[in-house]
Design an enzyme around this catalytic site. Structure first.
Site, PDB file in Angstrom:
ATOM      1  N   ARG A 523      11.427  21.572 -24.396  1.00  0.00           N
ATOM      2  CA  ARG A 523      10.966  20.761 -24.048  1.00  0.00           C
ATOM      3  C   ARG A 523       9.932  21.730 -22.814  1.00  0.00           C
ATOM      4  O   ARG A 523      11.075  23.066 -21.899  1.00  0.00           O
ATOM      5  CB  ARG A 523      12.031  19.938 -22.576  1.00  0.00           C
ATOM      6  CG  ARG A 523      13.365  20.702 -22.133  1.00  0.00           C
ATOM      7  CD  ARG A 523      13.780  20.100 -21.497  1.00  0.00           C
ATOM      8  NE  ARG A 523      14.396  18.612 -22.592  1.00  0.00           N
ATOM      9  CZ  ARG A 523      14.718  17.602 -22.245  1.00  0.00           C
ATOM     10  NH1 ARG A 523      14.532  17.176 -20.300  1.00  0.00           N
ATOM     11  NH2 ARG A 523      14.990  16.731 -22.956  1.00  0.00           N
ATOM     12  N   GLY A 524       9.460  20.960 -21.485  1.00  0.00           N
ATOM     13  CA  GLY A 524       8.920  22.343 -20.562  1.00  0.00           C
ATOM     14  C   GLY A 524       8.113  21.427 -19.540  1.00  0.00           C
ATOM     15  O   GLY A 524       8.354  20.001 -19.458  1.00  0.00           O
ATOM     16  N   SER A 526       5.632  20.635 -19.178  1.00  0.00           N
ATOM     17  CA  SER A 526       4.615  19.294 -19.801  1.00  0.00           C
ATOM     18  C   SER A 526       5.202  17.808 -20.232  1.00  0.00           C
ATOM     19  O   SER A 526       4.648  16.474 -20.458  1.00  0.00           O
ATOM     20  CB  SER A 526       3.220  19.197 -20.640  1.00  0.00           C
ATOM     21  OG  SER A 526       3.569  20.189 -21.638  1.00  0.00           O
ATOM     22  N   GLY A 527       6.142  18.147 -20.913  1.00  0.00           N
ATOM     23  CA  GLY A 527       7.013  17.164 -21.239  1.00  0.00           C
ATOM     24  C   GLY A 527       8.082  17.610 -23.079  1.00  0.00           C
ATOM     25  O   GLY A 527       8.328  18.940 -22.885  1.00  0.00           O
ATOM     26  N   THR A 528       8.886  17.001 -23.669  1.00  0.00           N
ATOM     27  CA  THR A 528       9.596  17.238 -24.567  1.00  0.00           C
ATOM     28  C   THR A 528       8.821  16.716 -26.032  1.00  0.00           C
ATOM     29  O   THR A 528       7.854  16.674 -26.229  1.00  0.00           O
ATOM     30  CB  THR A 528      10.667  16.476 -24.168  1.00  0.00           C
ATOM     31  OG1 THR A 528      11.330  16.645 -22.999  1.00  0.00           O
ATOM     32  CG2 THR A 528      12.246  17.111 -25.713  1.00  0.00           C
ATOM     33  N   VAL A 529       9.112  17.610 -26.653  1.00  0.00           N
ATOM     34  CA  VAL A 529       9.439  18.183 -28.587  1.00  0.00           C
ATOM     35  C   VAL A 529       9.630  17.732 -29.327  1.00  0.00           C
ATOM     36  O   VAL A 529      11.396  18.294 -29.244  1.00  0.00           O
ATOM     37  CB  VAL A 529       8.292  19.153 -28.764  1.00  0.00           C
ATOM     38  CG1 VAL A 529       7.626  19.402 -30.443  1.00  0.00           C
ATOM     39  CG2 VAL A 529       7.226  19.811 -27.669  1.00  0.00           C
ATOM     40  N   LYS A 543       4.782  15.341 -29.295  1.00  0.00           N
ATOM     41  CA  LYS A 543       5.271  15.604 -27.545  1.00  0.00           C
ATOM     42  C   LYS A 543       5.141  14.325 -26.614  1.00  0.00           C
ATOM     43  O   LYS A 543       3.955  13.988 -26.999  1.00  0.00           O
ATOM     44  CB  LYS A 543       3.983  16.917 -27.004  1.00  0.00           C
ATOM     45  CG  LYS A 543       4.350  16.843 -25.530  1.00  0.00           C
ATOM     46  CD  LYS A 543       3.687  17.905 -25.249  1.00  0.00           C
ATOM     47  CE  LYS A 543       4.679  19.654 -25.249  1.00  0.00           C
ATOM     48  NZ  LYS A 543       3.773  20.652 -24.846  1.00  0.00           N
ATOM     49  N   ASP A 636      -0.576  28.715 -18.975  1.00  0.00           N
ATOM     50  CA  ASP A 636       0.722  29.175 -19.222  1.00  0.00           C
ATOM     51  C   ASP A 636       0.818  29.563 -20.104  1.00  0.00           C
ATOM     52  O   ASP A 636       0.889  29.605 -20.720  1.00  0.00           O
ATOM     53  CB  ASP A 636       0.894  27.652 -18.626  1.00  0.00           C
ATOM     54  CG  ASP A 636       2.578  27.876 -18.658  1.00  0.00           C
ATOM     55  OD1 ASP A 636       2.688  29.471 -18.306  1.00  0.00           O
ATOM     56  OD2 ASP A 636       3.125  26.666 -19.280  1.00  0.00           O
TER      57      ASP A 636
END
Length: 806
Positions: A523-524, A526-529, A543, A636
């Site tokens: 996760r980061g 921008s969202g979760t994978v 994602k 990023d």
């Protein structure tokens, strides 16, 4: 006895066949000596290069009676021509020949003996003519010195290692399927800059690099007066004005060419050996309608969805087979001087240049009146950029449509001209065939200016209904073909592969594929994978995007960007989901997770793997910055966003989440903060404009971490610089050791877990690149294209240095 007779007969047949074949091909030459000739009457009479890559001889276009003396790629499916001697003067199919005369001149004559072309070599020192493996036709003396070469007289194509200098130019073909010279040229200008120039009967102007920007903003320089450029055998094009281009498939062993096409675009092509077809691996202009003059006077270049030329309302095409001739008015143009005129509005369209004047601020009505009162005015452009801008046009040239162009063109026509047919802009023949699909231009509306009334006629609903019906027919057709009828498994698999490259998934489908989003990969911001398995058995990474992507406009930009970009060092996107509040992206699954998992723990990479990751990541970023059809800033770059496949080759992830910006346009810089602490360039904190150099900074930190094998936040700080940040302290320490001439400075910074098993040259190169990438002044940082070039120069260095310090 009968069987023996049959065997003898069979052997005699084979022998006769062999001799007939031999005689048919016996005129294929590796070289010509003085006194020899090549005849148009014998299709087998030609020169070939030693490796058979190129053929030189008479070439016919279709079933015509015209022939050209040319050089072409032997193994390309369409026998692609790379050079022509008599481009604008074809010869007859009977009696024409190329004769290598005793005085050392190679001469082309027509059937009546007319000299059509000849070399400027009148010396008996010339001994032979031959085609080199490079595709160069040369005349040599007995010592092997080249006295004349076709490389000095290019037509529309540049081959690898064919030097391009100030006295040379590439000229496009006039039209598709034609060989005669057209209106678009590539050559060095008087300012030492390599340019694409449109030289039509109506006007002459340059259109690449961006004419609205200065030399330096376009990434060029005019200080180097050598004016030389060339395409190498790796797919790199280098020019003395600091232009560097990299083909997307850069590497050895591929046949390539750089060609200025009939549509005015400059492209690099790579030959696919399996099919004999060409693949575009770079092009100068993402939008072909940006080429000035591509459609002729009064015509408009539109995307429908491929680029086409079209006539505006009240005009008709002069020559359907030649759009360079443009369009002509269907009305008596003297009527434009009367009071009974009106203006046809065409949204998102402009005619570049030929402004009688421009005024701002101004209202639409005042702009209209300016055009009505000036007999020279044929149209006006009106746009609102905070305030109204009015451009009064004296000529309708360089017409183009762009969906994001914030203005309309209003063309002056007599009141008797009828409203346009909804499809009038799309009945023209296709002009260009290489651009990515764009949305269809909005159908023209009528803005009827008369002394008493203003009337709007809307036809957009008709176009929308027509487009929807067409889309429904296509979808039903594919469904009927593949679901209702059996097709070979290979065909179905091929269709599934093509269609699945960018597919819209239902939320329920992705929920099932991920087992209700059970297994999280990471996760980061921008969202979760999550990991998932699609119905066709493919493993994917799904994602779920955060709330920031709930705005439809941002999400649409995301998927349209990443869906168009494809490079071996970028994670591929398979599809997306947009249902209600759900925003999901479906990526290919990368086996070995992210770089940080193999760098900062016990399962660390070898030196060879680290260098491969550094090079592959640089290639991916260079592609984003310089080569893909959109200019993308990642914003990023960090180890977590560099994934490793089964062979530990890098694939950059999350690049589609960054803001897109057009080259040189008003959106080329942005300030919305993205990124991760430690990898963010100083300009973020200083609130300076953000450019591609922020990615260069993040890349610099990543490769320094790869060399050291330690996360930046865990770096030891030199006592002399203990009050500074770890990166600043490291930079100062390294520079100090280099200045002192400390020969072992590299060994002291390389990951000790490697036990000295690394290439000292590669390590030194990576550290020096890293230091230059993290310069506080972004103007001192290199481009990613130059980083790739530097790394490639030491890629083959396999010497493993065993450090004495370990």
């Amino acid at each position: 006895m009968r069987s023996q007779t049959l065997v003898c007969f069979y052997l005699l047949f084979l022998l006769a066949l062999f001799f007939s074949f031999h005689s048919a091909t016996s005129k294929s030459h590796l070289q010509l000596k003085r006194g020899a000739s090549l005849s148009v009457d014998d299709a087998s009479d030609f020169l070939t290069s030693p490796d058979n890559s190129f053929t030189c001889g008479f070439h016919n276009l279709g079933s015509s009676n015209a022939y050209w003396f040319a050089i072409w790629f032997t193994n390309s499916k369409d026998k692609t021509i790379v050079w022509m001697a008599n481009r604008d003067r074809p010869v007859n199919s009977r009696g024409s020949e190329v004769h290598f005369r005793g005085d050392g001149t190679m001469i082309l004559t027509d059937v009546d003996g007319t000299v059509v072309w000849q070399t400027n070599t009148t010396t008996t020192d010339v001994a032979i003519a031959k085609v080199l493996n490079s595709g160069n036709l040369v005349l040599e003396n007995p010592q092997g010195d080249i006295l004349w070469q076709s490389f000095d007289f290019p037509t529309d194509t540049l081959l690898p290692f064919q030097t391009f200098t100030k006295n040379k130019r590439l000229t496009s073909a006039l039209r598709k399927g034609s060989y005669e010279s057209g209106y678009f040229n590539l050559n060095f200008g008087s300012d030492n800059v390599l340019r694409l120039i449109s030289d039509t009967p109506d006007t002459s102007s340059n259109y690449w690099p961006n004419p609205d920007l200065n030399v330096y903003t376009n990434g060029r320089t005019n200080y180097n007066s050598s004016r030389v450029a060339f395409l190498d055998d790796m797919g790199r094009f280098l020019s003395s004005d600091q232009l560097q281009i990299n083909a997307s498939d850069m590497g050895y062993g591929i046949k390539r060419r750089m060609t200025i096409d009939y549509d005015g675009n400059l492209r690099i092509y790579s030959l696919m050996n399996s099919t004999g077809l060409w693949e575009i691996t770079w092009q100068a202009l993402r939008k072909p309608c940006s080429v000035l003059g591509v459609c002729g006077r009064n015509a408009i270049c539109v995307y429908a969805p491929d680029p086409q030329c079209a006539c505006p309302p009240g005009f008709e095409v002069n020559d359907p087979s030649d759009w360079n001739a443009g369009c002509r008015a269907t009305f008596n143009e003297t009527l434009l001087h009367s009071q009974q005129v009106k203006f046809m509005e065409i949204p998102h369209v402009d005619f570049y240049g030929f402004d009688l004047n421009w005024t701002s601020p101004i209202t639409l009505e005042a702009c209209r009146d300016m055009c009505l009162k000036d007999f020279r005015c044929l149209a006006f452009s009106y746009r609102i950029l905070g305030q109204g801008f009015c451009y009064v046009k004296s000529a309708l040239l360089n017409g183009y449509e762009s969906p994001d162009f914030p203005a309309s063109i209003y063309i002056k026509v007599p009141s008797s001209v009828q409203p346009p047919n909804p499809s009038s802009l799309f009945e023209s023949g296709t002009m260009c065939g290489y651009a990515e699909p764009e949305r269809i231009v909005g159908s023209p509306s009528m803005y009827d200016f008369t002394p008493k009334r203003v009337k709007w006629i809307y036809i957009y609903s008709f176009c929308a209904a027509l487009g929807g019906l067409e889309l429904m027919i296509i979808v039903l057709g594919w469904w009927f073909l593949f679901r209702k009828h059996g097709v070979p498994a290979s065909v179905e698999a091929g269709y599934r592969m093509i269609s699945s490259n960018f597919k819209r998934y239902a939320y329920a489908e992705l929920k099932k594929a991920t087992t209700n989003f059970k297994t999280e990969l990471g996760r980061g911001g921008s969202g979760t994978v999550y990991i998932g398995v699609l119905s066709d058995g493919r493993e994917v990474a799904v994602k779920k995007l955060g709330d920031v992507f709930q705005v439809q406009d941002e999400y649409s930009t995301e998927i349209s960007t990443i869906g168009k970009i494809n490079h071996m060092n970028l994670v591929r996107m398979w599809g997306f989901c947009s249902e209600g509040r759900h925003r999901l992206l479906v990526y290919e699954y990368i086996e070995n997770s992210s770089l940080d998992k193999h760098l900062f723990n016990s399962n660390f990479l070898t030196w060879k793997q680290r260098f491969a990751v550094a090079l592959g990541t640089a290639k991916g970023l260079a592609y984003l910055h310089h080569e893909c059809l959109e200019w993308v800033i990642h914003c990023d770059v960090k180890p977590e966003n560099i994934l490793l496949d089964g062979e530990f080759q890098p694939k950059i992830a999350d690049f589609g989440l960054a803001k897109l910006s057009q080259r040189g346009g008003p959106g080329s810089e942005f300030t919305r903060i993205r990124g991760t602490k430690g990898y963010m360039a100083p300009e973020w904190a200083l609130n300076h404009p953000i450019t591609a150099k922020v990615d260069v900074y993040g890349y610099g930190v990543v490769i320094l971490e790869m060399v050291r094998g330690i996360r930046l936040s865990n770096w030891d700080v030199d006592d002399d610089y203990k009050n500074e940040a770890a990166l600043t302290s490291f930079v100062r320490t390294v520079k100090k050791k280099i200045e002192r001439g400390n020969s072992s400075w590299v060994e002291s910074f390389v990951d000790p877990r490697l036990e000295g098993k690394f290439s000292r040259k590669q390590a030194e190169t990576l550290v020096q690149i890293g230091l230059s990438c993290v310069e506080e002044d972004r103007n001192k940082r290199p481009t990613m294209a130059s980083v790739v070039q530097t790394l490639l120069e030491c890629e083959d260095d396999t010497e493993i240095q065993i450090s004495d310090n370990l």
